[in-house]
Motif scaffolding. Sequence first.
Motif, mmCIF file in Angstrom:
data_model
loop_
_atom_site.group_PDB
_atom_site.id
_atom_site.type_symbol
_atom_site.label_atom_id
_atom_site.label_comp_id
_atom_site.label_asym_id
_atom_site.label_seq_id
_atom_site.Cartn_x
_atom_site.Cartn_y
_atom_site.Cartn_z
ATOM 1 N N SER A 12 -15.510 -41.419 -74.748
ATOM 2 C CA SER A 12 -15.248 -41.195 -76.165
ATOM 3 C C SER A 12 -16.502 -40.583 -76.774
ATOM 4 O O SER A 12 -17.619 -40.874 -76.346
ATOM 5 C CB SER A 12 -14.905 -42.506 -76.886
ATOM 6 O OG SER A 12 -13.692 -43.050 -76.406
ATOM 7 N N LYS A 13 -16.301 -39.721 -77.759
ATOM 8 C CA LYS A 13 -17.415 -39.085 -78.427
ATOM 9 C C LYS A 13 -17.161 -39.066 -79.927
ATOM 10 O O LYS A 13 -16.153 -38.535 -80.393
ATOM 11 C CB LYS A 13 -17.616 -37.650 -77.927
ATOM 12 C CG LYS A 13 -18.785 -36.915 -78.583
ATOM 13 C CD LYS A 13 -20.122 -37.602 -78.320
ATOM 14 C CE LYS A 13 -21.284 -36.853 -78.949
ATOM 15 N NZ LYS A 13 -22.582 -37.536 -78.710
ATOM 16 N N THR A 14 -18.097 -39.654 -80.670
ATOM 17 C CA THR A 14 -17.996 -39.734 -82.122
ATOM 18 C C THR A 14 -19.085 -38.884 -82.759
ATOM 19 O O THR A 14 -20.254 -38.979 -82.386
ATOM 20 C CB THR A 14 -18.134 -41.189 -82.599
ATOM 21 O OG1 THR A 14 -17.127 -41.987 -81.972
ATOM 22 C CG2 THR A 14 -17.977 -41.280 -84.106
ATOM 23 N N TYR A 15 -18.674 -38.052 -83.701
ATOM 24 C CA TYR A 15 -19.618 -37.249 -84.470
ATOM 25 C C TYR A 15 -19.642 -37.757 -85.911
ATOM 26 O O TYR A 15 -18.624 -38.212 -86.437
ATOM 27 C CB TYR A 15 -19.227 -35.768 -84.468
ATOM 28 C CG TYR A 15 -19.448 -35.088 -83.153
ATOM 29 C CD1 TYR A 15 -20.724 -34.719 -82.743
ATOM 30 C CD2 TYR A 15 -18.374 -34.791 -82.316
ATOM 31 C CE1 TYR A 15 -20.929 -34.082 -81.530
ATOM 32 C CE2 TYR A 15 -18.565 -34.153 -81.099
ATOM 33 C CZ TYR A 15 -19.848 -33.802 -80.715
ATOM 34 O OH TYR A 15 -20.055 -33.175 -79.513
ATOM 35 N N ARG A 16 -20.813 -37.646 -86.520
ATOM 36 C CA ARG A 16 -20.962 -38.024 -87.911
ATOM 37 C C ARG A 16 -20.799 -36.797 -88.787
ATOM 38 O O ARG A 16 -21.461 -35.789 -88.568
ATOM 39 C CB ARG A 16 -22.346 -38.655 -88.137
ATOM 40 C CG ARG A 16 -22.574 -39.152 -89.550
ATOM 41 C CD ARG A 16 -23.960 -39.736 -89.656
ATOM 42 N NE ARG A 16 -24.271 -40.145 -91.007
ATOM 43 C CZ ARG A 16 -25.477 -40.536 -91.404
ATOM 44 N NH1 ARG A 16 -26.470 -40.577 -90.540
ATOM 45 N NH2 ARG A 16 -25.676 -40.890 -92.660
ATOM 46 N N GLN A 54 -17.033 -40.569 -89.925
ATOM 47 C CA GLN A 54 -17.142 -40.286 -88.508
ATOM 48 C C GLN A 54 -15.882 -39.586 -88.007
ATOM 49 O O GLN A 54 -14.779 -39.833 -88.492
ATOM 50 C CB GLN A 54 -17.381 -41.573 -87.722
ATOM 51 C CG GLN A 54 -18.749 -42.202 -88.005
ATOM 52 C CD GLN A 54 -19.001 -43.421 -87.153
ATOM 53 O OE1 GLN A 54 -18.070 -44.083 -86.703
ATOM 54 N NE2 GLN A 54 -20.264 -43.720 -86.912
ATOM 55 N N GLN A 93 -24.374 -36.542 -74.666
ATOM 56 C CA GLN A 93 -24.027 -37.844 -74.104
ATOM 57 C C GLN A 93 -22.768 -38.382 -74.780
ATOM 58 O O GLN A 93 -22.566 -38.199 -75.979
ATOM 59 C CB GLN A 93 -25.176 -38.835 -74.315
ATOM 60 C CG GLN A 93 -26.416 -38.528 -73.515
ATOM 61 C CD GLN A 93 -26.191 -38.727 -72.021
ATOM 62 O OE1 GLN A 93 -25.475 -39.628 -71.597
ATOM 63 N NE2 GLN A 93 -26.812 -37.864 -71.228
ATOM 64 N N THR A 95 -20.358 -41.190 -76.503
ATOM 65 C CA THR A 95 -20.614 -42.397 -77.301
ATOM 66 C C THR A 95 -20.289 -43.631 -76.491
ATOM 67 O O THR A 95 -21.032 -44.620 -76.517
ATOM 68 C CB THR A 95 -19.767 -42.360 -78.584
ATOM 69 O OG1 THR A 95 -20.051 -41.153 -79.296
ATOM 70 C CG2 THR A 95 -20.091 -43.548 -79.484
ATOM 71 N N THR A 96 -19.179 -43.596 -75.771
ATOM 72 C CA THR A 96 -18.809 -44.667 -74.837
ATOM 73 C C THR A 96 -18.297 -44.029 -73.556
ATOM 74 O O THR A 96 -17.879 -42.874 -73.547
ATOM 75 C CB THR A 96 -17.728 -45.597 -75.420
ATOM 76 O OG1 THR A 96 -16.543 -44.818 -75.701
ATOM 77 C CG2 THR A 96 -18.201 -46.257 -76.695
#
Length: 422
Positions: A12-16, A54, A93, A95-96
Amino acid sequence: MSRVVIEAAGISKTYRLGAMGTGSFRQDIMRWMNNAMGQGNNAFFYEDKAGADQFLALKDVSFQVRQGETWGIVGPNGAGKSTLLKIISRIIQPTTGYVRGRGTVGSLLEVGTGFHPELSGRENIYISGYLLGMKKAQVQRQFDEIVAFSGLEKFIDTPVKRYSSGMYVRLAFAVAAHLNADILIMDEVLAVGDIEFQKKCLDKMQQVANDSQRTILFVSHHMQAVNHLCRKAIWLQQGAIRAMGDTSEIVEQYVGSLQQNKFHTRWDDITEAPGNDYVRILSLELVPELRPGNSVIDIRTPLTVKFTILNQQENVLLNAGLHLFNYAGECIFDVASSPVQCSGGTIQGECRIPGNLLNDGAYYISLIIVQDTSIPLYYHEAGLHFEVADFRENTTWFGKWKGAVRPQFPFRFEPVIKQAEL
């Protein structure tokens, strides 16, 4: 069975979203200290919470790729395809989750990265090759082949700032195409260059794909190229895996989801049916003759247009016409029925469009009812909407097929046998 060379687990990838800083390093430090001292409401250092939302670009993506496999990754813009490739390439990288790999990785995520406009094409080949993971000796060994592939022999010692955009792209891809990595990751590389060069790129990629020791991840909106090059595919939708499996099945599902179709319209209430005092349209329908197991209309699919009208006149000579348009507003054909003497009441019509006639693209159909072969009674515009997907076999050409139609005429092409050879 070959070994697993790429393992992605729960990525998973989270962007702000929003502003990430003030634009000044000093002010960013002061804002951090201000927040740490509990003075976050200071007007100068206040951080807009609305801008701190997010965005989840990837959601729990997991899959395995074995050595020698070629995988296509499809999906609409914003689905997370490029983010996934950047994670696998170790550029960002997750996020999880995690990615594990075996062997060297070569990434073609942005063709031409690192080119310096003041340096010559020769010098940029070495710089680009180094940035892509090639050693100087590797570049030297393949230098002549890279230049020949690009077709820029006459301009190789010219600064690239004087190159056209097409020349720039040709040189950049030529370097990237000669990577000797165990895992090759390519993102939209066919969206560059002219048609001739794209064909050369496809041939080179096919050559790499035929090497059983090379593993390829290929992102493209070019579905025919994905079908031709890849054996397996992943369909990403809003950051999550929508489907995964054999390429032909995944591509068909994806293309089918994109088709914006309006196949059937019926008006049970005559007062609401489109028309006038002379004629009313009661129903209009498009019936595709899909092949078994196929849910997508492609260039091979025959189509039947059926309609029902209410004639509100007595003893009148009527005929119907169908106008097929593409979404650019160009009329592809205008076909008319034979005129028929009609009493008042219901009239049915049907017209069959054979397969292997239309080119791929989006279309709409309009229906016209005519009296005495010359007096238009009613024109029902854009009553049916449908899309036709591409399909090709026995060819490695994947450029856009020219023309509004794509018929299959009898076509003889064979070598001449001389009398002496008989």
